[in-house]
Design a protein around this motif. Structure first.
Motif, PDB file in Angstrom:
ATOM      1  N   ALA A 117     -10.377  -8.319 -29.574  1.00 27.38           N
ATOM      2  CA  ALA A 117     -11.146  -8.718 -28.395  1.00 27.38           C
ATOM      3  C   ALA A 117     -10.257  -8.920 -27.176  1.00 27.38           C
ATOM      4  N   LYS A 118      -8.996  -9.241 -27.405  1.00 32.31           N
ATOM      5  CA  LYS A 118      -8.059  -9.410 -26.297  1.00 32.31           C
ATOM      6  C   LYS A 118      -7.399  -8.088 -25.899  1.00 32.31           C
ATOM      7  N   GLU A 119      -7.086  -7.254 -26.891  1.00 35.33           N
ATOM      8  CA  GLU A 119      -6.318  -6.033 -26.617  1.00 35.33           C
ATOM      9  C   GLU A 119      -7.189  -4.866 -26.159  1.00 35.33           C
ATOM     10  N   HIS A 120      -8.359  -4.682 -26.771  1.00 29.28           N
ATOM     11  CA  HIS A 120      -9.174  -3.508 -26.474  1.00 29.28           C
ATOM     12  C   HIS A 120      -9.607  -3.414 -25.011  1.00 29.28           C
ATOM     13  N   LEU A 127      -6.976   3.005 -19.612  1.00 23.67           N
ATOM     14  CA  LEU A 127      -7.469   4.373 -19.791  1.00 23.67           C
ATOM     15  C   LEU A 127      -8.282   4.837 -18.587  1.00 23.67           C
ATOM     16  N   SER A 128      -9.093   3.950 -18.049  1.00 26.07           N
ATOM     17  CA  SER A 128      -9.883   4.295 -16.871  1.00 26.07           C
ATOM     18  C   SER A 128      -8.989   4.562 -15.675  1.00 26.07           C
ATOM     19  N   ALA A 129      -7.951   3.748 -15.542  1.00 23.90           N
ATOM     20  CA  ALA A 129      -7.015   3.944 -14.431  1.00 23.90           C
ATOM     21  C   ALA A 129      -6.267   5.264 -14.568  1.00 23.90           C
ATOM     22  N   TRP A 130      -5.788   5.552 -15.778  1.00 29.29           N
ATOM     23  CA  TRP A 130      -5.102   6.821 -16.004  1.00 29.29           C
ATOM     24  C   TRP A 130      -6.049   7.998 -15.795  1.00 29.29           C
ATOM     25  N   ILE A 160      -2.536   5.587 -26.030  1.00 26.19           N
ATOM     26  CA  ILE A 160      -3.400   4.392 -26.002  1.00 26.19           C
ATOM     27  C   ILE A 160      -4.590   4.570 -26.943  1.00 26.19           C
ATOM     28  N   LYS A 161      -5.201   5.751 -26.906  1.00 21.62           N
ATOM     29  CA  LYS A 161      -6.339   6.016 -27.801  1.00 21.62           C
ATOM     30  C   LYS A 161      -5.914   5.944 -29.260  1.00 21.62           C
ATOM     31  N   GLU A 163      -3.431   4.297 -30.500  1.00 19.42           N
ATOM     32  CA  GLU A 163      -3.118   2.911 -30.824  1.00 19.42           C
ATOM     33  C   GLU A 163      -4.394   2.143 -31.167  1.00 19.42           C
ATOM     34  N   ASP A 164      -5.435   2.368 -30.382  1.00 20.81           N
ATOM     35  CA  ASP A 164      -6.705   1.699 -30.645  1.00 20.81           C
ATOM     36  C   ASP A 164      -7.303   2.175 -31.961  1.00 20.81           C
ATOM     37  N   ASP A 165      -7.274   3.485 -32.171  1.00 16.41           N
ATOM     38  CA  ASP A 165      -7.816   4.048 -33.414  1.00 16.41           C
ATOM     39  C   ASP A 165      -7.040   3.559 -34.629  1.00 16.41           C
ATOM     40  N   ALA A 166      -5.716   3.430 -34.472  1.00 14.26           N
ATOM     41  CA  ALA A 166      -4.881   2.987 -35.588  1.00 14.26           C
ATOM     42  C   ALA A 166      -5.208   1.550 -35.983  1.00 14.26           C
ATOM     43  N   PHE A 167      -5.484   0.712 -34.991  1.00 10.76           N
ATOM     44  CA  PHE A 167      -5.861  -0.672 -35.283  1.00 10.76           C
ATOM     45  C   PHE A 167      -7.151  -0.702 -36.106  1.00 10.76           C
ATOM     46  N   LEU A 168      -8.143   0.067 -35.683  1.00 10.00           N
ATOM     47  CA  LEU A 168      -9.416   0.096 -36.398  1.00 10.00           C
ATOM     48  C   LEU A 168      -9.265   0.692 -37.791  1.00 10.00           C
ATOM     49  N   GLU A 169      -8.440   1.713 -37.902  1.00  7.66           N
ATOM     50  CA  GLU A 169      -8.239   2.370 -39.190  1.00  7.66           C
ATOM     51  C   GLU A 169      -7.554   1.444 -40.188  1.00  7.66           C
TER      52      GLU A 169
END
Length: 458
Positions: A117-120, A127-130, A160-161, A163-169
């Motif tokens: 909840a803090k990192e995502h 991602l939006s900025a990039w 970044i994507k 990293e997020d996917d890896a956390f969920l996986e």
């Protein structure tokens, strides 16, 4: 000993063993009530409550029946969401409103929830900025010649994507959080995707269509309503032409119905809410499709209120012939403007309006129709107002200034006219041609006036 065994057995049978707890300390909330609530579909319900002691300590309990998402609420009305998955949860902090002071110190799934909840959100913002910079470097001639920055932006977005996917996986298998976080990500991402990452819209819509609203995990998640709204908001704001939007909505409705028919309770809950949502957003082609789909479904019994509401779409859909209305002349306000039946009106078009003095929206819409009446009449659009009153005086006081025909039999919802036209709410309007064919079901006076301006322009 037998008595003790009997008590334990009775509690187990009732399913009310409070075997898991949420405890901790909120240092500046002594002597205040703290509550734990959970979700059942579109509604929330109380689980337990307690008074925080003088030192800020508290303890709340929950059962297996509450597994899903819950939230803590104190007098400041700032909720903290927790995963109720069978683990004991320890939370410490100052108060619920100061989220930066709150820390989960016990409960693996809740620790992971807190971390994500803090990192995502930070990843989503970056991602939006990039993405914004990527478009500039790809399309603006001032920057497009610089290939290295564009490549670096692409690689950083991918990192970044991943990293997020890896956390969920890496989330523990067969846990509630393993299902919940990806679903929460799907629901919360729609506005960002629509605005900044439209290339992801097709796969996001597919993910929504794959949701099963009969899944107990979704029913208890607090995402039930948001999933419905986000799904159809994304379809509406996908950038497609309106005809394409409606076709996509039909596909989504079909996908939802396929799973919903196995659970009658959830079927009624979802279809009722979705129908209301589509109506509120003036997505009438989609609401009509849903209404007919539900009415033709033989696997589930529709509750009476919903069935009556939907029936108007089958009986009074565009292209059908509206029933002729037989009038009693004494029930008109103006004796000089009485007619025997609706078909006596000599006009190319007739708007039949159902409303009442007790309807707040009617008090806005009927005076607007009165202002527009001369304009509509000049284009051969007549108006007949059917008032759902239960006494003559209320009807006269409300309608006496209207320039169009106004009629009431004082039978309110029991009026034969109201029942023949399947009216379930006010105001309701039907635009008919000379054969009484329904050519439009305007939801507002503004929509009706727009039709006059567009189709009857000189």
């Amino acid at each position: 000993m037998k008595k003790i065994h009997f008590i334990i057995f009775g509690l187990l049978c009732c399913g009310k063993i409070f075997s898991q707890s949420i405890f901790g300390n909120f240092s500046i909330l002594p002597n205040q009530v703290i509550k734990l609530e959970g979700f059942n579909g579109l509604k929330n319900y109380p689980i337990s409550s307690t008074t925080i002691d003088e030192k800020g300590n508290f303890k709340l309990n929950y059962t297996t029946e509450d597994y899903g998402i819950g939230y803590l609420m104190s007098s400041d009305n700032k909720p903290i969401f927790v995963i109720l998955s069978g683990e004991n949860i320890e939370i410490v902090g100052e108060t619920l409103s100061y989220t930066e002071t709150i820390k989960i110190t016990k409960g693996l799934q809740n620790k992971l929830f807190e971390q994500y909840a803090k990192e995502h959100p930070k990843r989503e913002q970056v991602l939006s900025a990039w993405g914004y910079l990527e478009k500039i470097y790809a399309s603006d001639s001032l920057f497009s010649i610089q290939k290295s920055p564009l490549k670096a932006i692409y690689e950083e977005k991918l990192r970044i994507k991943n990293e997020d996917d890896a956390f969920l996986e890496a989330l523990p298998k067969d846990t509630y959080i393993k299902w919940f976080l990806p679903t929460r990500k799907l629901v919360s991402s729609v506005s960002t995707i629509a605005q900044y990452r439209p290339e992801e819209i097709p796969e996001t819509i597919i993910a929504f269509r794959n949701l099963d609203y009969t899944d107990p995990r979704l029913y208890k998640s607090g995402l039930f309503k948001d999933a419905i709204e986000s799904h159809f908001w994304l379809l509406e704001n996908s950038g497609n032409p309106l005809d394409k939007v409606f076709e996509e909505m039909k596909i989504s409705i079909d996908a939802m119905m396929e799973k919903l028919v196995i659970n009658e309770k959830v079927f009624n809950e979802v279809t009722n809410y979705l129908f209301d949502l589509l109506e509120r957003h003036s997505l009438f082609q989609a609401s009509e499709y849903l209404a007919l789909k539900v009415l033709n479904e033989n696997s589930c019994t529709i509750n009476n209120d919903l069935a009556n509401q939907l029936e108007t779409y089958r009986a009074m859909k565009k292209g059908n012939i509206a029933p002729d209305i037989i009038f009693t002349k004494s029930n008109f306000i103006n004796p000089s403007r009485t007619i025997t039946k609706l078909s006596d009106i000599n006009s190319k078009y007739t708007v039949v309006v159902f409303g009442a003095s007790w309807c707040p929206k009617c008090n806005e819409e009927l005076p607007e129709i009165a202002k527009l009446y001369d304009k509509w009449k000049s284009k051969e659009v007549e108006v007949v107002f059917i008032s759902l009153e239960d006494n003559r005086k209320s009807f006269i006081d409300f309608a006496k200034s209207f320039p169009f025909r106004s009629y009431s039999d004082n039978k309110k919802w029991e009026s034969k006219i109201v029942k023949d036209y399947y009216v379930f709410s006010t105001p309701t309007m039907f635009l008919l041609d000379t054969k009484r064919e329904i050519i439009l079901r305007p939801n507002t006076v503004k929509q009706m006036d727009a039709w006059v301006d567009w189709y009857l322009k000189e």
